[in-house]
Motif scaffolding. Structure first.
Motif, PDB file in Angstrom:
ATOM      1  N   TRP A 155       0.497  -1.087  -0.106  1.00  0.00           N
ATOM      2  CA  TRP A 155       0.023   0.110   0.104  1.00  0.00           C
ATOM      3  C   TRP A 155       0.967   1.282  -0.164  1.00  0.00           C
ATOM      4  O   TRP A 155       0.466   2.357  -0.731  1.00  0.00           O
ATOM      5  N   PRO A 156       2.092   1.477   0.287  1.00  0.00           N
ATOM      6  CA  PRO A 156       2.881   2.678   0.656  1.00  0.00           C
ATOM      7  C   PRO A 156       3.326   3.089  -0.640  1.00  0.00           C
ATOM      8  O   PRO A 156       2.782   4.434  -0.778  1.00  0.00           O
ATOM      9  N   GLU A 157       3.274   2.368  -1.847  1.00  0.00           N
ATOM     10  CA  GLU A 157       3.969   2.007  -2.975  1.00  0.00           C
ATOM     11  C   GLU A 157       2.379   3.279  -4.051  1.00  0.00           C
ATOM     12  O   GLU A 157       2.429   3.450  -4.605  1.00  0.00           O
ATOM     13  N   VAL A 158       1.426   2.627  -3.562  1.00  0.00           N
ATOM     14  CA  VAL A 158       0.219   2.775  -4.817  1.00  0.00           C
ATOM     15  C   VAL A 158      -0.271   3.880  -3.894  1.00  0.00           C
ATOM     16  O   VAL A 158      -0.267   5.423  -4.734  1.00  0.00           O
ATOM     17  N   LYS A 159       0.079   4.326  -3.234  1.00  0.00           N
ATOM     18  CA  LYS A 159       0.006   5.232  -2.089  1.00  0.00           C
ATOM     19  C   LYS A 159       0.374   7.164  -2.461  1.00  0.00           C
ATOM     20  O   LYS A 159       0.483   7.674  -3.166  1.00  0.00           O
TER      21      LYS A 159
END
Length: 351
Positions: free
Chosen positions: A88-92
């Motif tokens: 999720w951090p990369e998507v964010k």
């Protein structure tokens, strides 16, 4: 012989983070006379497909189905292209920077981004249920009281999985302070449980099913039993995409909703979805693990009811405030644009 944890290849390899960032998003916008004019996608070759980010989790399964169905309807020239992310951090990061215009995201994380004036809106739900809390098969844990002082992994404090864990602890009169909570990538959780690095983990599928199918883990509880209308992953788009190409966003929502209905209509549709999602273009996972999620039991994850219910979002937001992941209440209209869901005409999936 002791059971073995599933190999990393069975759940899909990690992706080089450098490959995740970048890539122009074709939304068909052209400059004319100093004003941004929208050029609708009248043919597959009119513009590059809209890249939609997602994780290799069954809560995101409507996305590969939507992309594949759109490609089939357009004879291979899909308006949407799936991009797999490892966390999720990369998507964010990609959504915040604008490198990504659309993605499946954690609902509380979208609330937080919108509150911080990142121009994103939730336009559809992607699933219902689909989270589990797993413990070792040989453990003595039968209730949450027995997890007192134990190490429990969650994907993120912004994940609804964390709210699910809090919900179950509260039922026993416990708080998160009664257990040791660690954040961990879902793909690492089965191996961590096998190695006894954690005593339990709470996450979305197929990372519970992977350990259960391998024989060394069992569900302590599932959202299907405790919180069937649980939602975690939501389709999120940047506001400039809405402003520049509403028809494309509407088409994407129509395909996601159509995929949800199709997935819950008959078992054969789920088998077709497994074969699509397991491929290298999408999740790149062992189809047998995905099949286990879809069948053991069949309502482990559901997709048929993707209605946008404001009260459910408010409840989720208030739970996030109580958990401390949101600093204060965030109004529904600040992070949701439900106009696409209200006018949606779910497509008939032909796969």
């Amino acid at each position: 012989m002791e059971s073995k944890p599933p190999s990393p290849a069975g759940l899909g390899p990690s992706i080089d983070r450098r490959k995740l960032i970048g890539g122009a998003i074709g939304v068909g916008a052209v400059a004319a006379g100093g004003i941004l004019a929208t050029k609708l996608l009248t043919s597959p070759a009119a513009a590059k497909p809209l890249t939609v980010g997602g994780l290799a989790v069954t809560c995101n399964l409507t996305l590969p189905v939507a992309c594949a169905a759109n490609a089939a309807a357009n004879r291979g020239g899909s308006q949407f292209e799936y991009r797999k992310y490892s966390g999720w951090p990369e998507v964010k990061e990609s959504l915040m920077s604008g490198d990504l215009q659309a993605a499946y995201m954690l609902a509380p994380l979208v609330m937080d981004l919108a509150d911080k004036k990142v121009p994103v809106k939730i336009v559809s739900i992607g699933h219902r249920s689909g989270a589990v809390i797993m413990v070792r098969t040989d453990s003595s844990y039968r209730d949450f009281r027995s997890l007192t002082g134990k190490r429990v992994a969650i994907p993120s404090r912004f994940a609804v999985d964390f709210l699910f864990l809090r919900k179950m602890l509260a039922r026993e009169g416990m708080t998160p302070k009664d257990v040791e909570i660690v954040e961990m990538a879902p793909a690492d959780m089965p191996a961590a449980l096998f190695a006894k690095s954690v005593d339990a983990y709470c996450t979305g599928e197929p990372f519970g099913a992977a350990a259960q199918r391998a024989g060394y883990a069992r569900p302590l509880t599932m959202t299907r039993d405790e919180w069937p209308r649980y939602m975690c992953c939501v389709l999120t788009v940047r506001e400039e995409l809405i402003a520049s190409n509403r028809p494309l966003v509407q088409t994407l929502v129509n395909h996601v909703l159509g995929a949800g209905t199709w997935l819950d209509t008959r078992p054969q549709n789920r088998e077709t979805a497994i074969q699509i999602a397991a491929g290298r273009k999408y999740f790149n996972q062992d189809p047998n693990i995905l099949r286990f999620v879809m069948k053991e039991p069949p309502d482990r994850v559901t997709y048929g009811d993707l209605r946008m219910v404001p009260q459910e979002f408010d409840d989720l937001m208030n739970m996030s405030v109580a958990a401390g992941t949101l600093k204060h209440p965030v109004p529904y209209a600040k992070y949701v644009d439900d106009s696409f869901a209200k006018t949606a005409k779910p497509v008939t999936i032909a796969l």
